[in-house]
Write a protein that holds these residues in place. Structure first.
Motif, PDB file in Angstrom:
ATOM      1  N   THR A 236       0.803  -1.224   0.000  1.00  0.00           N
ATOM      2  CA  THR A 236       0.000   0.000   0.000  1.00  0.00           C
ATOM      3  C   THR A 236       0.837   1.276   0.000  1.00  0.00           C
ATOM      4  O   THR A 236       0.291   2.365  -0.168  1.00  0.00           O
ATOM      5  CB  THR A 236      -0.945   0.023   1.212  1.00  0.00           C
ATOM      6  OG1 THR A 236      -0.180  -0.113   2.420  1.00  0.00           O
ATOM      7  CG2 THR A 236      -1.951  -1.115   1.129  1.00  0.00           C
ATOM      8  N   LEU A 237       2.169   1.163   0.189  1.00  0.00           N
ATOM      9  CA  LEU A 237       3.019   2.356   0.134  1.00  0.00           C
ATOM     10  C   LEU A 237       3.593   2.597  -1.261  1.00  0.00           C
ATOM     11  O   LEU A 237       4.234   3.620  -1.496  1.00  0.00           O
ATOM     12  CB  LEU A 237       4.171   2.235   1.140  1.00  0.00           C
ATOM     13  CG  LEU A 237       3.795   2.069   2.615  1.00  0.00           C
ATOM     14  CD1 LEU A 237       5.046   2.023   3.474  1.00  0.00           C
ATOM     15  CD2 LEU A 237       2.881   3.194   3.073  1.00  0.00           C
TER      16      LEU A 237
ATOM     17  N   ASN B 225      -6.331   4.015 -10.537  1.00  0.00           N
ATOM     18  CA  ASN B 225      -7.667   3.789 -11.072  1.00  0.00           C
ATOM     19  C   ASN B 225      -7.690   2.639 -12.069  1.00  0.00           C
ATOM     20  O   ASN B 225      -8.739   2.068 -12.348  1.00  0.00           O
ATOM     21  CB  ASN B 225      -8.172   5.068 -11.750  1.00  0.00           C
ATOM     22  CG  ASN B 225      -9.554   4.907 -12.347  1.00  0.00           C
ATOM     23  OD1 ASN B 225     -10.500   4.564 -11.655  1.00  0.00           O
ATOM     24  ND2 ASN B 225      -9.679   5.139 -13.633  1.00  0.00           N
ATOM     25  N   GLU B 226      -6.520   2.278 -12.606  1.00  0.00           N
ATOM     26  CA  GLU B 226      -6.451   1.225 -13.620  1.00  0.00           C
ATOM     27  C   GLU B 226      -6.280  -0.168 -13.027  1.00  0.00           C
ATOM     28  O   GLU B 226      -6.181  -1.146 -13.749  1.00  0.00           O
ATOM     29  CB  GLU B 226      -5.292   1.514 -14.578  1.00  0.00           C
ATOM     30  CG  GLU B 226      -5.497   2.785 -15.397  1.00  0.00           C
ATOM     31  CD  GLU B 226      -4.260   3.172 -16.188  1.00  0.00           C
ATOM     32  OE1 GLU B 226      -3.274   2.418 -16.126  1.00  0.00           O
ATOM     33  OE2 GLU B 226      -4.296   4.212 -16.854  1.00  0.00           O
ATOM     34  N   VAL B 227      -6.249  -0.271 -11.700  1.00  0.00           N
ATOM     35  CA  VAL B 227      -6.109  -1.581 -11.069  1.00  0.00           C
ATOM     36  C   VAL B 227      -7.350  -2.415 -11.364  1.00  0.00           C
ATOM     37  O   VAL B 227      -8.475  -1.931 -11.277  1.00  0.00           O
ATOM     38  CB  VAL B 227      -5.927  -1.430  -9.542  1.00  0.00           C
ATOM     39  CG1 VAL B 227      -5.790  -2.797  -8.880  1.00  0.00           C
ATOM     40  CG2 VAL B 227      -4.695  -0.587  -9.251  1.00  0.00           C
TER      41      VAL B 227
ATOM     42  N   LYS C 176      -5.724   0.624  -4.097  1.00  0.00           N
ATOM     43  CA  LYS C 176      -4.523  -0.203  -4.023  1.00  0.00           C
ATOM     44  C   LYS C 176      -4.733  -1.267  -2.960  1.00  0.00           C
ATOM     45  O   LYS C 176      -5.298  -0.999  -1.902  1.00  0.00           O
ATOM     46  CB  LYS C 176      -3.306   0.660  -3.659  1.00  0.00           C
ATOM     47  CG  LYS C 176      -1.988  -0.102  -3.669  1.00  0.00           C
ATOM     48  CD  LYS C 176      -1.543  -0.382  -5.078  1.00  0.00           C
ATOM     49  CE  LYS C 176      -0.325  -1.303  -5.107  1.00  0.00           C
ATOM     50  NZ  LYS C 176      -0.656  -2.684  -4.704  1.00  0.00           N
ATOM     51  N   THR C 177      -4.283  -2.470  -3.270  1.00  0.00           N
ATOM     52  CA  THR C 177      -4.347  -3.549  -2.284  1.00  0.00           C
ATOM     53  C   THR C 177      -2.954  -3.803  -1.721  1.00  0.00           C
ATOM     54  O   THR C 177      -1.943  -3.329  -2.251  1.00  0.00           O
ATOM     55  CB  THR C 177      -4.875  -4.848  -2.912  1.00  0.00           C
ATOM     56  OG1 THR C 177      -4.016  -5.235  -3.990  1.00  0.00           O
ATOM     57  CG2 THR C 177      -6.298  -4.663  -3.418  1.00  0.00           C
TER      58      THR C 177
ATOM     59  N   TRP D 176      -4.997  -5.853   2.792  1.00  0.00           N
ATOM     60  CA  TRP D 176      -5.336  -4.425   2.793  1.00  0.00           C
ATOM     61  C   TRP D 176      -6.049  -4.044   1.495  1.00  0.00           C
ATOM     62  O   TRP D 176      -5.814  -4.631   0.438  1.00  0.00           O
ATOM     63  CB  TRP D 176      -4.083  -3.562   2.877  1.00  0.00           C
ATOM     64  CG  TRP D 176      -3.311  -3.603   4.147  1.00  0.00           C
ATOM     65  CD1 TRP D 176      -2.420  -4.563   4.533  1.00  0.00           C
ATOM     66  CD2 TRP D 176      -3.313  -2.629   5.195  1.00  0.00           C
ATOM     67  NE1 TRP D 176      -1.876  -4.246   5.754  1.00  0.00           N
ATOM     68  CE2 TRP D 176      -2.401  -3.063   6.185  1.00  0.00           C
ATOM     69  CE3 TRP D 176      -3.992  -1.433   5.394  1.00  0.00           C
ATOM     70  CZ2 TRP D 176      -2.159  -2.346   7.344  1.00  0.00           C
ATOM     71  CZ3 TRP D 176      -3.748  -0.713   6.540  1.00  0.00           C
ATOM     72  CH2 TRP D 176      -2.843  -1.170   7.503  1.00  0.00           C
ATOM     73  N   ALA D 177      -6.873  -3.023   1.591  1.00  0.00           N
ATOM     74  CA  ALA D 177      -7.397  -2.327   0.415  1.00  0.00           C
ATOM     75  C   ALA D 177      -7.671  -0.890   0.831  1.00  0.00           C
ATOM     76  O   ALA D 177      -8.368  -0.646   1.824  1.00  0.00           O
ATOM     77  CB  ALA D 177      -8.671  -2.981  -0.109  1.00  0.00           C
ATOM     78  N   VAL D 178      -7.093   0.043   0.100  1.00  0.00           N
ATOM     79  CA  VAL D 178      -7.333   1.457   0.368  1.00  0.00           C
ATOM     80  C   VAL D 178      -7.725   2.114  -0.941  1.00  0.00           C
ATOM     81  O   VAL D 178      -7.119   1.859  -1.984  1.00  0.00           O
ATOM     82  CB  VAL D 178      -6.087   2.138   0.994  1.00  0.00           C
ATOM     83  CG1 VAL D 178      -4.877   1.999   0.097  1.00  0.00           C
ATOM     84  CG2 VAL D 178      -6.373   3.602   1.317  1.00  0.00           C
TER      85      VAL D 178
END
Length: 765
Positions: A321-322, A488-490, A511-512, A522-524
């Motif tokens: 996530t970073l 946004n393209e994930v 982002k995961t 994680w998902a943010v």
């Protein structure tokens, strides 16, 4: 005799409310009583009921009602027992605050202090004190607690019948016991309703209808919609500097309940795989205020799942996530452009060997695509270029303050989750980034350092913007825009993969992340209006198969976003962009050898980035099948061609994935290349690598797998270890060797005499 500054010193319950004053959660006071802190004004219904029942001349007497006292004396003498006390509401407030034995002398003292009370307090304030401290049966003290315990609603929402029942309780609190005295309680309530009708407070039909309402059967459990935030408030109470144990939070009760329901629904499936904990946080971008705060699955009867742990404030490995923060930092510094090719080949750096999740290699991949696919090796390569010594303080500047150890402690693994962050800090950092981009036009393309601030769960904890703005930002506005575009393209999970086919679908940058050992998922995600952060795992750190961000946290993330209103997309900060020729194949600034250059928008700092290093001009024969020089054919037969050439190791993995990639043609016989030409490269191990060889399953010592790449298919490579010939390879250049501990040198020579040599060391342990 003077009144104390504070009449009541009894402990109160900790109470948290949503932004509109709806009760979210409360805890019992330290003395075992449900006693809420005094709220605002007393509801009008209760004020009229309690005055009618207890003290009908409350608004005209000075604290003592002589008429009521005289009547009480007459009734007590006539009945030869205590029938009435004649106390006013003001005297009852004094009695409750002093808690002294009920004697005639104490009655005189209460009367005197009641007059003093009336002199220093308004009637509304005295009613407020009475309502907050009167006993309502069992361990319930105060109107607020009583309304929630007996009716499950705040006092202002009670009917006339419900309010009347509460008004008669302080006079005889024991009447509320279920199954006991209910006839007496009902009679008292109905008598009060009749009195209100006779006084004209309510009409007779309202009184008759109110008398048909039943009494409550048993106490209601108080709402526990945000238990972990309640516990956090209790811990931070002294630090917040609030005057009482009741706070108005920024949460939205309806959204909070909906997010709780989503977490509970997914938890039923996750728990079947031994995944017992999950948390979710929703922030408002503009203010950084929390709109929903679910610290964990709320299962009070399950002690083994550690559901009492607030995962929103717990330190966990952030996984990937970073990575968006590093991508944005490198764009800001002009080290890369949005689509610059990043190496994706087997990599070993000082004994550290990162792996992609799919264990494959692309050879080279655009930085934006590496981010959207969350590839580990390109991320490590980027951090190696940016320097982890710079990334460490940069993370603190954007809001990640949990990195308490020196940068060398984390090293390059920092970008893959080799550190610890909290969901609170991570969500706050992404909210600050989105806020900065939202304010681009407001501050006329300048930067306001106050845009980067920690989130809050208090309604009135407004951030005070700093005076003035400055040009130097932590992250450039255009870099933020391109970062969010890449996020946004994930690819979205499950049915969400077809989201782009629907015109009404929300654009979400997300982002995961998955920590090492499958311990954290994680998902943010963010939009211009909201940030959602979801964590899934086990509070005790136990890893589970399938505990990945994309499988466990991402579906929750998108279900939560479905609850939130659409907010469009970020406007492009065109003033912080420039149109520049960029090499189509490499994503670098186009150089003189790039045959295909596209004029695109890039961040202004991108002008400092490098010119394409992968294109070169070569000379071929007229057919274009062989490389030649002026030494072997006439100059007028030389044909110049611009060629996209990757280093051998990158080419080795890039070529199978890109059918349009053209290898360099070989040199014609008798033609010698002018200058150095890299045709062979060692993929593993790299120069000066330090290697530890573990034991195999059968207990035997393992072997080192050497891997090399050569531009020309079918070339023979001869391998030498410490000047001793150990084998040859053709086409697939891999060789397994059993090597003793200590320093060694590996030398490769192809059948054209091209030679590479490098050192490595085999470690004892």
């Amino acid at each position: 005799m003077a009144l104390p500054k504070r009449l009541f010193l009894t402990p109160t319950s900790y109470v948290i409310e949503d932004k509109d004053g709806n009760l979210l959660a409360a805890s019992i006071a330290t003395d075992g009583q449900w006693r809420f802190p005094a709220a605002g004004a007393v509801p009008d219904k209760f004020a009229k009921c309690i005055v009618a029942f207890e003290d009908k001349r409350f608004y005209v007497h000075p604290g003592v009602d002589p008429i009521a006292l005289a009547r009480a004396v007459f009734q007590n003498i006539s009945g030869k027992r205590v029938v009435s006390g004649g106390s006013t509401l003001s005297m009852q407030v004094i009695r409750m605050s002093r808690n002294k034995p009920r004697t005639v002398w104490q009655k005189f003292i209460e009367a005197f202090l009641a007059v003093r009370l009336e002199a220093g307090y308004r009637k509304s304030s005295i009613l407020r004190l009475y309502s907050a401290n009167a006993p309502f049966g069992s361990n319930v003290v105060g109107l607020d607690a009583a309304a929630w315990r007996y009716f499950g609603r705040p006092p202002k929402q009670l009917s006339w019948a419900e309010t009347a029942m509460l008004a008669v309780l302080p006079n005889a609190p024991s009447l509320i016991h279920p199954g006991r005295n209910r006839t007496v309680l009902l009679a008292k309530r109905n008598a009060l309703l009749d009195r209100l009708a006779s006084m004209g407070t309510i009409d007779s039909s309202t009184a008759d209808l109110a008398k048909l309402e039943p009494l409550p059967d048993k106490p209601h459990p108080l709402p526990r919609v945000a238990p972990h935030l309640l516990e956090r408030f209790k811990k931070e109470y002294s630090q917040l500097g609030v005057a009482q144990t009741r706070i108005r939070t920024s949460l939205d009760a309806e959204l909070q309940q909906q997010v709780v329901n989503i977490i509970d629904r997914y938890h039923r499936n996750l728990s079947a795989n031994g995944i017992h904990n999950a948390a979710a946080l929703v922030l408002e971008v503009e203010t950084g205020k929390a709109l929903a705060y679910v610290g964990n699955v709320h299962t009070p009867r399950s002690d083994e799942s550690e559901n009492q742990v607030d995962m929103i404030t717990s330190l966990r490995s952030p996984g990937s996530t970073l990575k968006p923060l590093l991508y944005a930092a490198m764009l800001t510094d002009g080290l890369i452009l949005p689509h610059t090719l990043i190496p994706d080949i087997p990599t070993q750096i000082g004994g550290y060997m990162p792996q992609n999740y799919d264990l494959g290699y692309d050879g080279a991949i655009p930085a934006s695509r590496a981010l959207s696919r969350s590839l580990n090796i390109p991320a490590v390569k980027m951090l190696q270029q940016y320097k982890y010594q710079r990334f460490h303080p940069y993370l603190k500047r954007v809001g990640i303050h949990s990195l308490t150890r020196p940068a060398d402690f984390y090293g390059l693994s920092m970008i893959l989750g080799g550190c610890e962050v909290t969901p609170w800090e991570l969500a706050g950092t992404y909210a600050s980034m989105a806020r900065t981009l939202n304010h681009y036009e407001r501050y006329h393309a300048n930067y306001n350092p106050a845009d980067y601030h920690a989130p809050t769960y208090l309604k009135n904890d407004a951030q005070s913007p700093e005076k003035g703005t400055e040009r130097a930002s932590i992250i450039d506005h255009a870099s933020l825009y391109f970062t969010f575009q890449a996020m946004n393209e994930v690819m979205r999970p499950g049915e969400e993969t077809l989201w782009e086919q629907f015109g009404s679908s929300k654009k979400i940058a997300w982002k995961t992340g998955t920590s090492f050992g499958f311990r954290d998922g994680w998902a943010v995600g963010l939009t211009p209006a909201h940030v959602v952060c979801v964590w899934v795992g086990n509070a005790d750190g136990e890893g589970r198969p399938g505990l990945t961000g994309i499988e466990t946290a991402a579906p929750i993330l998108f279900d939560i976003f479905d609850l939130l209103p659409a907010s469009g997309w970020f406007p492009a900060p065109l003033d912080r962009m420039v149109q520049t020729a960029v090499c189509r194949e490499s994503g670098y600034l186009a150089g003189p050898d790039c045959p295909h250059a596209d004029t695109v928008y890039i961040p202004v700092p991108g002008h400092r980035s490098a010119v394409c290093p992968f294109h070169q001009t070569i000379h071929t024969n007229p057919e274009g099948t062989l490389q030649v020089t002026a030494d072997c054919i006439p100059p007028d037969q030389l044909v110049s061609a611009k060629w996209f050439v990757l280093p051998p190791a990158m080419e080795y993995y890039y070529k199978p994935r890109h059918s349009n990639y053209r290898e360099l043609p070989p040199f014609a016989p008798g033609c010698q290349p002018g200058g150095e030409s890299r045709v062979m490269e060692m993929i593993y191990p790299k120069d000066n690598a330090r290697i530890y060889i573990p034991q195999e399953i059968d207990g035997q010592r393992g072997r080192v797998i050497f891997n090399a790449a050569h531009r020309k298919d079918g070339t023979r490579i001869y391998w030498h270890l410490d000047d001793t010939f150990v084998g040859e390879t053709q086409t697939f250049h891999q060789l397994a060797l059993d090597i003793p501990t200590g320093p060694h040198r590996i030398t490769l020579v192809d059948d054209k005499g091209v030679r590479i040599s490098q050192r490595f060391e085999i470690l004892q342990k």
